[in-house]
Design a protein around this motif. Structure first.
Motif, PDB file in Angstrom:
ATOM      1  N   ALA A  24    -103.422  -6.140 -94.101  1.00 52.77           N
ATOM      2  CA  ALA A  24    -103.403  -4.916 -93.304  1.00 52.77           C
ATOM      3  C   ALA A  24    -103.128  -5.213 -91.836  1.00 52.77           C
ATOM      4  O   ALA A  24    -102.373  -4.500 -91.169  1.00 52.77           O
ATOM      5  CB  ALA A  24    -104.730  -4.169 -93.454  1.00 52.77           C
ATOM      6  N   GLN A  25    -103.748  -6.288 -91.310  1.00 52.20           N
ATOM      7  CA  GLN A  25    -103.558  -6.618 -89.898  1.00 52.20           C
ATOM      8  C   GLN A  25    -102.123  -7.051 -89.614  1.00 52.20           C
ATOM      9  O   GLN A  25    -101.521  -6.635 -88.612  1.00 52.20           O
ATOM     10  CB  GLN A  25    -104.532  -7.714 -89.481  1.00 52.20           C
ATOM     11  CG  GLN A  25    -104.511  -8.000 -87.984  1.00 52.20           C
ATOM     12  CD  GLN A  25    -105.598  -8.973 -87.582  1.00 52.20           C
ATOM     13  OE1 GLN A  25    -105.580 -10.117 -87.998  1.00 52.20           O
ATOM     14  NE2 GLN A  25    -106.546  -8.521 -86.776  1.00 52.20           N
ATOM     15  N   ALA A  26    -101.541  -7.897 -90.489  1.00 51.12           N
ATOM     16  CA  ALA A  26    -100.159  -8.337 -90.303  1.00 51.12           C
ATOM     17  C   ALA A  26     -99.204  -7.157 -90.404  1.00 51.12           C
ATOM     18  O   ALA A  26     -98.266  -7.024 -89.606  1.00 51.12           O
ATOM     19  CB  ALA A  26     -99.804  -9.395 -91.345  1.00 51.12           C
ATOM     20  N   PHE A  27     -99.455  -6.275 -91.367  1.00 52.36           N
ATOM     21  CA  PHE A  27     -98.584  -5.110 -91.533  1.00 52.36           C
ATOM     22  C   PHE A  27     -98.686  -4.168 -90.342  1.00 52.36           C
ATOM     23  O   PHE A  27     -97.673  -3.674 -89.825  1.00 52.36           O
ATOM     24  CB  PHE A  27     -98.945  -4.364 -92.819  1.00 52.36           C
ATOM     25  CG  PHE A  27     -98.204  -3.063 -92.976  1.00 52.36           C
ATOM     26  CD1 PHE A  27     -96.867  -3.062 -93.335  1.00 52.36           C
ATOM     27  CD2 PHE A  27     -98.834  -1.852 -92.745  1.00 52.36           C
ATOM     28  CE1 PHE A  27     -96.168  -1.873 -93.466  1.00 52.36           C
ATOM     29  CE2 PHE A  27     -98.152  -0.662 -92.876  1.00 52.36           C
ATOM     30  CZ  PHE A  27     -96.812  -0.666 -93.235  1.00 52.36           C
ATOM     31  N   PHE A  28     -99.912  -3.929 -89.867  1.00 55.10           N
ATOM     32  CA  PHE A  28    -100.082  -2.996 -88.754  1.00 55.10           C
ATOM     33  C   PHE A  28     -99.419  -3.527 -87.482  1.00 55.10           C
ATOM     34  O   PHE A  28     -98.834  -2.752 -86.712  1.00 55.10           O
ATOM     35  CB  PHE A  28    -101.569  -2.731 -88.496  1.00 55.10           C
ATOM     36  CG  PHE A  28    -101.799  -1.767 -87.373  1.00 55.10           C
ATOM     37  CD1 PHE A  28    -101.572  -0.414 -87.548  1.00 55.10           C
ATOM     38  CD2 PHE A  28    -102.224  -2.212 -86.134  1.00 55.10           C
ATOM     39  CE1 PHE A  28    -101.763   0.486 -86.505  1.00 55.10           C
ATOM     40  CE2 PHE A  28    -102.425  -1.326 -85.086  1.00 55.10           C
ATOM     41  CZ  PHE A  28    -102.194   0.031 -85.274  1.00 55.10           C
ATOM     42  N   ALA A  29     -99.495  -4.845 -87.256  1.00 57.72           N
ATOM     43  CA  ALA A  29     -98.847  -5.438 -86.092  1.00 57.72           C
ATOM     44  C   ALA A  29     -97.336  -5.189 -86.130  1.00 57.72           C
ATOM     45  O   ALA A  29     -96.720  -4.851 -85.108  1.00 57.72           O
ATOM     46  CB  ALA A  29     -99.136  -6.934 -86.025  1.00 57.72           C
ATOM     47  N   LEU A  30     -96.738  -5.323 -87.311  1.00 60.62           N
ATOM     48  CA  LEU A  30     -95.310  -5.045 -87.441  1.00 60.62           C
ATOM     49  C   LEU A  30     -95.029  -3.556 -87.295  1.00 60.62           C
ATOM     50  O   LEU A  30     -94.033  -3.154 -86.674  1.00 60.62           O
ATOM     51  CB  LEU A  30     -94.802  -5.535 -88.796  1.00 60.62           C
ATOM     52  CG  LEU A  30     -94.732  -7.048 -88.999  1.00 60.62           C
ATOM     53  CD1 LEU A  30     -94.296  -7.372 -90.426  1.00 60.62           C
ATOM     54  CD2 LEU A  30     -93.787  -7.696 -87.997  1.00 60.62           C
ATOM     55  N   LEU A  31     -95.872  -2.740 -87.858  1.00 63.99           N
ATOM     56  CA  LEU A  31     -95.683  -1.290 -87.797  1.00 63.99           C
ATOM     57  C   LEU A  31     -95.676  -0.800 -86.354  1.00 63.99           C
ATOM     58  O   LEU A  31     -94.854   0.035 -85.969  1.00 63.99           O
ATOM     59  CB  LEU A  31     -96.788  -0.581 -88.581  1.00 63.99           C
ATOM     60  CG  LEU A  31     -96.702   0.945 -88.670  1.00 63.99           C
ATOM     61  CD1 LEU A  31     -95.503   1.352 -89.514  1.00 63.99           C
ATOM     62  CD2 LEU A  31     -97.990   1.506 -89.278  1.00 63.99           C
ATOM     63  N   GLU A  32     -96.564  -1.358 -85.531  1.00 63.27           N
ATOM     64  CA  GLU A  32     -96.682  -0.928 -84.152  1.00 63.27           C
ATOM     65  C   GLU A  32     -95.596  -1.508 -83.250  1.00 63.27           C
ATOM     66  O   GLU A  32     -95.172  -0.866 -82.293  1.00 63.27           O
ATOM     67  CB  GLU A  32     -98.055  -1.324 -83.593  1.00 63.27           C
ATOM     68  CG  GLU A  32     -99.192  -0.461 -84.094  1.00 63.27           C
ATOM     69  CD  GLU A  32     -99.132   0.944 -83.508  1.00 63.27           C
ATOM     70  OE1 GLU A  32     -99.656   1.152 -82.398  1.00 63.27           O
ATOM     71  OE2 GLU A  32     -98.537   1.832 -84.151  1.00 63.27           O
ATOM     72  N   ASN A  33     -95.130  -2.714 -83.551  1.00 63.50           N
ATOM     73  CA  ASN A  33     -94.268  -3.419 -82.614  1.00 63.50           C
ATOM     74  C   ASN A  33     -92.852  -3.700 -83.104  1.00 63.50           C
ATOM     75  O   ASN A  33     -91.942  -3.820 -82.296  1.00 63.50           O
ATOM     76  CB  ASN A  33     -94.919  -4.752 -82.222  1.00 63.50           C
ATOM     77  CG  ASN A  33     -96.241  -4.561 -81.520  1.00 63.50           C
ATOM     78  OD1 ASN A  33     -96.290  -4.246 -80.337  1.00 63.50           O
ATOM     79  ND2 ASN A  33     -97.336  -4.738 -82.247  1.00 63.50           N
ATOM     80  N   ASN A  34     -92.683  -3.851 -84.395  1.00 60.91           N
ATOM     81  CA  ASN A  34     -91.358  -4.191 -84.911  1.00 60.91           C
ATOM     82  C   ASN A  34     -91.223  -3.706 -86.348  1.00 60.91           C
ATOM     83  O   ASN A  34     -91.098  -4.505 -87.277  1.00 60.91           O
ATOM     84  CB  ASN A  34     -91.133  -5.714 -84.832  1.00 60.91           C
ATOM     85  CG  ASN A  34     -89.651  -6.066 -84.845  1.00 60.91           C
ATOM     86  OD1 ASN A  34     -88.847  -5.352 -85.438  1.00 60.91           O
ATOM     87  ND2 ASN A  34     -89.299  -7.142 -84.190  1.00 60.91           N
ATOM     88  N   TYR A  35     -91.215  -2.390 -86.509  1.00 59.73           N
ATOM     89  CA  TYR A  35     -91.233  -1.822 -87.852  1.00 59.73           C
ATOM     90  C   TYR A  35     -89.940  -2.091 -88.632  1.00 59.73           C
ATOM     91  O   TYR A  35     -89.920  -1.995 -89.862  1.00 59.73           O
ATOM     92  CB  TYR A  35     -91.501  -0.321 -87.804  1.00 59.73           C
ATOM     93  CG  TYR A  35     -90.416   0.490 -87.148  1.00 59.73           C
ATOM     94  CD1 TYR A  35     -89.322   0.944 -87.884  1.00 59.73           C
ATOM     95  CD2 TYR A  35     -90.470   0.818 -85.799  1.00 59.73           C
ATOM     96  CE1 TYR A  35     -88.320   1.686 -87.295  1.00 59.73           C
ATOM     97  CE2 TYR A  35     -89.468   1.551 -85.201  1.00 59.73           C
ATOM     98  CZ  TYR A  35     -88.394   1.994 -85.952  1.00 59.73           C
ATOM     99  OH  TYR A  35     -87.401   2.731 -85.363  1.00 59.73           O
ATOM    100  N   LYS A  36     -88.859  -2.453 -87.940  1.00 64.41           N
ATOM    101  CA  LYS A  36     -87.612  -2.727 -88.653  1.00 64.41           C
ATOM    102  C   LYS A  36     -87.743  -3.962 -89.550  1.00 64.41           C
ATOM    103  O   LYS A  36     -87.021  -4.089 -90.538  1.00 64.41           O
ATOM    104  CB  LYS A  36     -86.468  -2.898 -87.661  1.00 64.41           C
ATOM    105  CG  LYS A  36     -86.087  -1.586 -86.970  1.00 64.41           C
ATOM    106  CD  LYS A  36     -84.898  -1.749 -86.049  1.00 64.41           C
ATOM    107  CE  LYS A  36     -84.547  -0.410 -85.398  1.00 64.41           C
ATOM    108  NZ  LYS A  36     -83.396  -0.537 -84.470  1.00 64.41           N
TER     109      LYS A  36
END
Length: 390
Positions: A99-111
């Motif tokens: 969840a933490q790794a996914f959320f970091a990408l979602l917030e900063n680099n969702y592509k």
């Protein structure tokens, strides 16, 4: 949340590949998560200091103690039951890292999430028709999974670590969150019909993806239906091979006029609930029987209920959804509650067919805490949010 570097983004993407679906190291049977720990221990260790980590560990500990005691008190419990309990606890623990790794990408680099989904969907599509790729991907599964799925080539496919309901469930959840983040790009429009490729692994994704698109972007649902009908039903043979499994309901309807499938018929014959008070309260302390699942049921909630009774079931649900109890619900727009209802429906549907611990509640907690997307008095009104998402 601080802006993450390109190296951090790649690290989070790698963590998703090594943890989602819980792939194994070939020939060793060890979790691939160990590789992530060795490569990115400095990135993963801070998670232990997260304010949400200690409560999760406490809930896991309580659930683990209850399951362990219940199995110990049942003389017929076996090593397989204890191994299954340990697997559930491991999945509950890794859920917060995913969840933490996914959320970091979602917030900063969702592509990069689109990239992850594209790679997994490509593997799912190729392994549906290539026995070599299918058998290669099976190397990253447990011995038990390999023994079952080695016989299903041509009927099922898989991604890297992503197999059947549990693996596909998180792919769809990732799609739902990224759809919330980005609902207007060309990439998102292109991804809308492609997500349905995941049905080659589990037909449950047909329902889950449609639910997300219906709520977050009805236009994408319409486009997906048109594209699928135009490119699959009218151009390909859906009466045999992997596509026959995906379109089983459609094929049966054309042949008999009834919407039915083998799996729903089998599930309807499985026992749903216990027939005595003791089992209802504390269960029978067994997940596994000599000839398969205990009580011959593959229904997720029912399996937990038969093992630990209503108390075990409540603890199982708590492991996945407890962050909802500490979310600040003040000043949230109606769209937040619609999205939350959608995720809760996911949890119920996914756990009807198999036991599936979820981590979306952690992602939702961080999204509510660090974003104003659900605020009724900031950035945009709920009406504007709904219009934007349509």
């Amino acid at each position: 949340m601080r802006k993450i570097s390109s190296a951090d983004a790649i690290a989070n993407l790698t963590i998703l590949f090594l943890l989602v679906g819980h792939p194994k190291i070939p020939f060793l049977g060890l979790p691939a998560a160990l590789i992530a720990l060795m490569l990115y221990y400095r990135k993963l260790v801070p998670t232990f200091r997260s304010p949400i980590f200690i409560p999760q560990m406490a809930v896991i500990l309580i659930f683990g103690i209850y399951c362990g005691v219940r199995a110990w008190l049942e003389p017929s419990s076996t090593l397989q039951d204890l191994t299954f309990i340990a697997t559930l606890l491991y999945k509950a623990l890794t859920a917060i890292f995913i969840a933490q790794a996914f959320f970091a990408l979602l917030e900063n680099n969702y592509k990069l999430i689109y990239l992850y989904l594209a790679i997994q969907l490509s593997l799912i599509a190729i392994s549906a028709f290539s026995i070599e790729i299918y058998e290669f991907l099976l190397l990253f599964q447990t011995e038990a999974a390999r023994s079952v799925f080695v016989e299903t080539f041509g009927l099922r496919s898989m991604g890297f670590g992503v197999i059947h309901n549990e693996g596909v469930a998180f792919l769809v959840l990732m799609y739902a969150f990224v759809l919330l983040k980005d609902n207007s790009s060309i990439i998102g429009l292109f991804m809308a019909p492609l997500m349905y490729v995941s049905a080659l692994t589990s037909r449950m994704s047909l329902i889950l993806i449609a639910m997300s698109q219906a709520m977050l972007s009805p236009v994408k649902l319409i486009i997906s239906i048109v594209v699928i009908c135009a490119t699959v039903i009218f151009l390909f043979d859906t009466s045999s091979g992997p596509l026959s499994e995906v379109f089983e309901l459609y094929n049966n309807f054309i042949a008999t006029g009834e919407l039915q499938s083998r799996s729903t018929s089998v599930m309807s014959e499985m026992p749903f609930v216990p027939d005595n008070f003791i089992t209802w309260m504390v269960g029978d302390g067994k997940f596994i029987a000599d000839d398969g699942f205990y009580m011959e049921t593959d229904l997720g909630f029912s399996r937990v209920l038969f093992f630990g009774g209503i108390f075990g079931l409540l603890l199982y649900v708590l492991v996945s959804v407890w962050p909802l109890f500490i979310i600040d619900y003040r000043n949230k727009n109606i769209y937040f509650y619609l999205f939350l209802f959608n995720l809760l429906a996911y949890f119920v549907i996914i756990n009807i067919k198999g036991i599936n611990i979820q981590n979306w509640a952690f992602i939702t907690f961080w999204l509510v805490s660090k974003s104003n997307i659900f605020m009724s008095n900031k950035a945009e009104s709920s009406e504007e949010t709904i219009l934007r998402c349509n």
